[in-house]
Design a protein around this motif. Sequence first.
Motif, short mmCIF file in Angstrom:
data_model
loop_
_atom_site.label_atom_id
_atom_site.label_comp_id
_atom_site.label_asym_id
_atom_site.label_seq_id
_atom_site.Cartn_x
_atom_site.Cartn_y
_atom_site.Cartn_z
N ALA A 100 0.85 -1.19 0.00
CA ALA A 100 0.00 0.00 0.00
C ALA A 100 0.88 1.24 0.00
O ALA A 100 1.99 1.25 0.55
N SER A 101 0.38 2.32 -0.61
CA SER A 101 1.15 3.55 -0.69
C SER A 101 0.20 4.73 -0.72
O SER A 101 -1.03 4.56 -0.83
N TYR A 102 0.76 5.92 -0.62
CA TYR A 102 -0.06 7.11 -0.78
C TYR A 102 0.62 8.05 -1.76
O TYR A 102 1.83 7.99 -2.00
N ASP A 103 -0.16 8.93 -2.32
CA ASP A 103 0.34 9.87 -3.31
C ASP A 103 -0.28 11.23 -3.03
O ASP A 103 -1.51 11.35 -2.95
N GLY A 104 0.54 12.24 -2.85
CA GLY A 104 0.06 13.61 -2.70
C GLY A 104 0.65 14.47 -3.79
O GLY A 104 1.86 14.45 -4.03
N GLN A 105 -0.20 15.22 -4.49
CA GLN A 105 0.31 16.00 -5.62
C GLN A 105 -0.62 17.13 -5.99
O GLN A 105 -1.80 17.15 -5.63
N ILE A 106 -0.06 18.10 -6.70
CA ILE A 106 -0.85 19.11 -7.41
C ILE A 106 -1.22 18.48 -8.74
O ILE A 106 -0.38 18.39 -9.64
N ARG A 107 -2.44 18.00 -8.86
CA ARG A 107 -2.83 17.27 -10.07
C ARG A 107 -2.94 18.21 -11.26
O ARG A 107 -2.52 17.88 -12.37
N ARG A 108 -3.53 19.36 -11.06
CA ARG A 108 -3.65 20.33 -12.16
C ARG A 108 -3.39 21.73 -11.63
O ARG A 108 -3.83 22.09 -10.54
N LEU A 109 -2.68 22.51 -12.43
CA LEU A 109 -2.48 23.93 -12.16
C LEU A 109 -2.51 24.63 -13.50
O LEU A 109 -1.59 24.49 -14.32
N ARG A 110 -3.58 25.35 -13.76
CA ARG A 110 -3.82 25.92 -15.08
C ARG A 110 -3.93 27.45 -15.01
O ARG A 110 -4.47 28.00 -14.03
N LEU A 111 -3.47 28.09 -16.06
CA LEU A 111 -3.61 29.53 -16.21
C LEU A 111 -4.20 29.78 -17.58
O LEU A 111 -3.68 29.27 -18.59
N ARG A 112 -5.27 30.54 -17.63
CA ARG A 112 -5.99 30.76 -18.88
C ARG A 112 -6.13 32.25 -19.16
O ARG A 112 -6.41 33.05 -18.28
N PHE A 113 -5.92 32.61 -20.44
CA PHE A 113 -6.13 33.98 -20.92
C PHE A 113 -7.07 33.91 -22.12
O PHE A 113 -6.92 33.04 -22.98
N ASP A 114 -8.02 34.81 -22.19
CA ASP A 114 -8.84 34.91 -23.39
C ASP A 114 -9.33 36.33 -23.55
O ASP A 114 -9.22 37.16 -22.66
N GLY A 115 -9.88 36.62 -24.71
CA GLY A 115 -10.38 37.97 -25.00
C GLY A 115 -10.51 38.18 -26.49
O GLY A 115 -10.66 37.23 -27.26
N TYR A 116 -10.43 39.43 -26.90
CA TYR A 116 -10.50 39.76 -28.33
C TYR A 116 -9.51 40.87 -28.63
O TYR A 116 -9.02 41.58 -27.74
N VAL A 117 -9.22 41.03 -29.91
CA VAL A 117 -8.31 42.08 -30.37
C VAL A 117 -8.96 42.79 -31.55
O VAL A 117 -9.30 42.14 -32.54
N GLY A 118 -9.14 44.09 -31.44
CA GLY A 118 -9.64 44.89 -32.54
C GLY A 118 -11.15 44.87 -32.69
O GLY A 118 -11.77 45.90 -32.90
N ASN A 119 -11.75 43.69 -32.57
CA ASN A 119 -13.18 43.53 -32.80
C ASN A 119 -13.64 42.30 -32.02
O ASN A 119 -12.97 41.27 -32.06
#
Length: 405
Positions: free
Chosen positions: A75-94
């Motif tokens: 038996a074992s254990y696992d500790g972790q940061i499973r996901r770390l996301r950074l998101r950018f969105d938007g528009y340019v000009g129109n």
Amino acid sequence: MKQLFLLGLLFCATISSAQVVNVSTKDNDLKLPTLPYYNFGRGVGLTSPDSIFQLNIRFRMQNRVSYIQNEDEDASYDGQIRRLRLRFDGYVGNPKFLYAVQLSFAPGDIGEIEEGENVNIIRDAVVYYRPNETWSFSFGQTKLPGNRQRVNSSGGLQLTDRSINNAKFTIDRDFGFQAHYLNEYTNKFSYNFKGAVSTGEGRNWTKSNDNGVALTGKVEVLPFGAFTKDGAYFEGDIVREEKPKLMLSGGFQQNNHARRTQGQLGEDLFEQRTLKAVFADAILKYNGWAFMTSYLSRTADDPITFNPEDATDFNYVYTGSGFDYQASYLFPTNYEIIGRFSTQKVNKDIEMLAPNVKQYSIGVTKYLWEHAFKLQGEVTLDDLNYFDGSNKKNWYVRFQVEIGI
């Protein structure tokens, strides 16, 4: 690549001939059809005084700890940061010309760094042309219009991970062109058509030039109208639909001359193969209850490939099919109980190389701020049955915290 070139010409012609249609920008929560990430709020947004550009910033992370008991192992254990996301969105000009970028930083997202391999930080980098509320065209790297659970953000899941069938048979992110025709209405019959022409090799592929393309098509039908708050794109009925809402969807992909064991995912094959994937989903939500079922499959002729320099070294396309069944109920206290059962059967060509699997999962979630801030507990059992008649049972217990904006 000829198909990509032709679609690119069609894309440019569409832009040049499209009429100018106003697109609502009353807030900065841009609904991009290939990026149905779960958003409770609007993130942090900046819009220039002259409205020439807009930038929205979001992040999310999943921290987890698991206790793992695999048969015949300690038996074992696992500790972790499973996901770390950074998101950018938007528009340019129109506001009709949009962009989206998503980066990942957790080891489980990036994968092991190997010499000569790309570092998989970039998940999405895509530009859109959205002339009106019905049509959307995109070019770049992002999710393909695949099965429901894959298209959903991992932040919108009820359990801590997607199913075993999604892990083996899904189609994933890819680079190419997409076109979506959307017709969603609140309380009447609705439907969507989605298609893509892509490289077929998955995200951040630069090992070699390509001589094949992946063709993907999908149809979605909503007999009773659209779900509240885009509820088809997150699991569980956290908005408590006042009327029953149903989505039926199905799709197909042919990945010509694929180079990897799972098309856009997996290890490299020694020879290219053409893969065919079929997927179908059904989702029903009403008054805190949610039900989901899915079918996924992959086929390929002669799926086993051998190293030309060593006949004992081989790799194979993971062919087979599976079903997922998932149900849940959200209590008024915002505690939710979830159950999922999955069956997975490999094709005869590889039955001596991979087991058939049944997976049982039970989970409890406490929503503090809808899917954007939640506490999750889960117990999962994998029942593996091998060709020689042997059997193994592996299980884990997991606690996870999800938070984001």
